[in-house]
Design an enzyme around this catalytic site. Structure first.
Site, PDB file in Angstrom:
ATOM      1  N   LYS A 112       6.529  -1.220   9.384  1.00 16.59           N
ATOM      2  CA  LYS A 112       5.328  -1.747  10.049  1.00 16.59           C
ATOM      3  C   LYS A 112       5.256  -3.259   9.887  1.00 16.59           C
ATOM      4  O   LYS A 112       5.002  -3.990  10.846  1.00 16.59           O
ATOM      5  CB  LYS A 112       4.060  -1.074   9.493  1.00 16.59           C
ATOM      6  CG  LYS A 112       3.898   0.379   9.956  1.00 16.59           C
ATOM      7  CD  LYS A 112       2.730   1.105   9.273  1.00 16.59           C
ATOM      8  CE  LYS A 112       2.713   2.587   9.677  1.00 16.59           C
ATOM      9  NZ  LYS A 112       1.677   3.382   8.994  1.00 16.59           N
ATOM     10  N   ASP A 124      -5.830   2.284  12.862  1.00 15.69           N
ATOM     11  CA  ASP A 124      -5.370   3.678  12.795  1.00 15.69           C
ATOM     12  C   ASP A 124      -6.241   4.590  13.668  1.00 15.69           C
ATOM     13  O   ASP A 124      -5.824   5.689  14.033  1.00 15.69           O
ATOM     14  CB  ASP A 124      -5.497   4.196  11.355  1.00 15.69           C
ATOM     15  CG  ASP A 124      -4.182   4.260  10.606  1.00 15.69           C
ATOM     16  OD1 ASP A 124      -3.130   4.277  11.261  1.00 15.69           O
ATOM     17  OD2 ASP A 124      -4.240   4.303   9.366  1.00 15.69           O
ATOM     18  N   GLN A 148      -2.275   3.338   4.043  1.00 12.65           N
ATOM     19  CA  GLN A 148      -1.271   4.372   4.296  1.00 12.65           C
ATOM     20  C   GLN A 148      -1.659   5.679   3.607  1.00 12.65           C
ATOM     21  O   GLN A 148      -2.025   5.689   2.432  1.00 12.65           O
ATOM     22  CB  GLN A 148       0.098   3.867   3.798  1.00 12.65           C
ATOM     23  CG  GLN A 148       1.261   4.771   4.125  1.00 12.65           C
ATOM     24  CD  GLN A 148       1.621   4.821   5.603  1.00 12.65           C
ATOM     25  OE1 GLN A 148       1.315   3.920   6.372  1.00 12.65           O
ATOM     26  NE2 GLN A 148       2.272   5.894   6.001  1.00 12.65           N
TER      27      GLN A 148
HETATM   28  N1  GUN Z   1       0.650   8.563   7.178  1.00  8.70           N
HETATM   29  C1  GUN Z   1       1.382   9.169   8.148  1.00  8.70           C
HETATM   30  N2  GUN Z   1       1.044   8.680   9.358  1.00  8.70           N
HETATM   31  C2  GUN Z   1       0.099   7.743   9.146  1.00  8.70           C
HETATM   32  C3  GUN Z   1      -0.606   6.874  10.001  1.00  8.70           C
HETATM   33  O1  GUN Z   1      -0.466   6.880  11.222  1.00  8.70           O
HETATM   34  N3  GUN Z   1      -1.495   6.044   9.387  1.00  8.70           N
HETATM   35  C4  GUN Z   1      -1.689   6.035   8.048  1.00  8.70           C
HETATM   36  N4  GUN Z   1      -2.590   5.198   7.554  1.00  8.70           N
HETATM   37  N5  GUN Z   1      -1.032   6.829   7.232  1.00  8.70           N
HETATM   38  C5  GUN Z   1      -0.140   7.674   7.772  1.00  8.70           C
END
Ligand code: GUN
Length: 295
Positions: A53, A120, A97
């Site tokens: 990311k 998100d 996350q």
């Molecule tokens: N864990 C797995 N997918 C995601 C996501 O799209 N966002 C976040 N914050 N955690 C994740």
């Protein structure tokens, strides 16, 4: 028949190029979109996602921050980080996350994120906005990516029966919200199935578009797919494979080779939906920067 590949790698790079162009425009008007990612603990898969990311963010010309916190971080300490990012003008969007260590209540953390920075789309305010069709809502990156793959491949969702296997807040439920809306890439008839659904194979066979996100390796077999259906596999599972160099290989929630024989389109794993998620996170960060700056 052999299904055509829904090429996540190519579609994601086209989207990332579009985002980079728009970011350059914003930067020249004095706004550099900024994304922060908070990770607690050292789950190896999460570490890989978070690193990608950050890298993608920089490649798109955005400001990027990664906040790595130890697994022993308390809920109060994490809430304090969220408050700090909510107040930081360089950061237009951020995410924490998931999954978080068990001693931290994820819901309390998500609720504390300023909905205007919730790229998100997991804050209940954005979930609600998406559900009522408010175009300022942030759309969760994975289902948003699935919708973009369908749109950019010319797959008609209007009037189609979309069957989603999996009811998670990250994929299944927001996928349903997106597909049912009266917008391009929407207007589908949507069925959500889950572990308690009666006769799931029969429900799956009703799908024109089958989206699978249940986290079970190769769960969907050829018998569960109507010939000509579009199959979107959101799963990423490690399965032990002594013949593989690393001792494992990555498979989706769909048995790819046999299902491809009956599908009209299918996403590969890897190289399918997984590639889209980061592209859509960048798109959401751009949206956040635009909404906050009014440009
Ligand atoms: N864990 C797995 N997918 C995601 C996501 O799209 N966002 C976040 N914050 N955690 C994740």
């Amino acid at each position: 028949m052999s299904g055509r590949l829904l090429d996540g790698t190519a579609i994601a790079s086209a989207i990332r190029a579009d985002v980079a162009r728009d970011v350059a425009g914003l930067v020249s008007s004095g706004v550099t979109p900024g994304l922060a990612v908070v990770i607690v603990g050292d789950d190896p898969a999460s570490q890989v996602y978070v690193a990608s990311k950050g890298k993608a963010c920089l490649e798109a010309g955005m400001h990027s921050e990664t906040i790595r916190l130890p697994a022993t971080t308390t809920e109060a300490e994490l809430l304090a980080q969220v408050d700090r990012l909510n107040a930081d003008p360089k950061i237009h969007g951020f995410l924490v996350q998931l999954p978080l260590p068990k001693h931290i209540n994820s819901e309390r953390i998500l609720l504390r994120i300023d909905p205007a920075k919730d790229v998100d789309g997991f804050h209940p305010m954005n979930v609600g906005r998406l559900s009522v069709g408010d175009s300022t809502a942030f759309r969760p990156a994975t289902p948003f990516g699935v919708q973009q793959m369908l749109l950019r491949s010319g797959i008609e969702t209007k009037g189609a029966h979309a069957v989603i296997i999996g009811r998670s807040n990250i994929v299944g439920k927001p996928m349903a919200s997106l597909l049912v809306q009266d917008t391009p890439g929407g207007n589908a008839t949507v069925t959500i199935c889950h572990s308690r659904s009666r006769d799931l194979p029969a429900l799956a066979r009703m799908a024109d578009i089958l989206v699978v996100a249940i986290g079970r390796p190769e769960f969907v077999t050829r018998e569960m797919v109507r010939p000509g259906a579009v199959v979107v596999d959101v799963g990423i599972n490690r399965v032990v494979d002594p013949a593989a160099a690393k001792g494992y290989r990555i498979v989706g929630d769909v048995a790819f080779a046999p299902v491809r024989e009956v599908a009209s389109w299918i996403t590969p794993v890897p190289g399918g939906v997984g590639k889209m998620t980061i592209a859509m996170l960048l798109m959401n960060t751009l949206q956040a920067a635009r909404q906050q700056s009014g440009r």
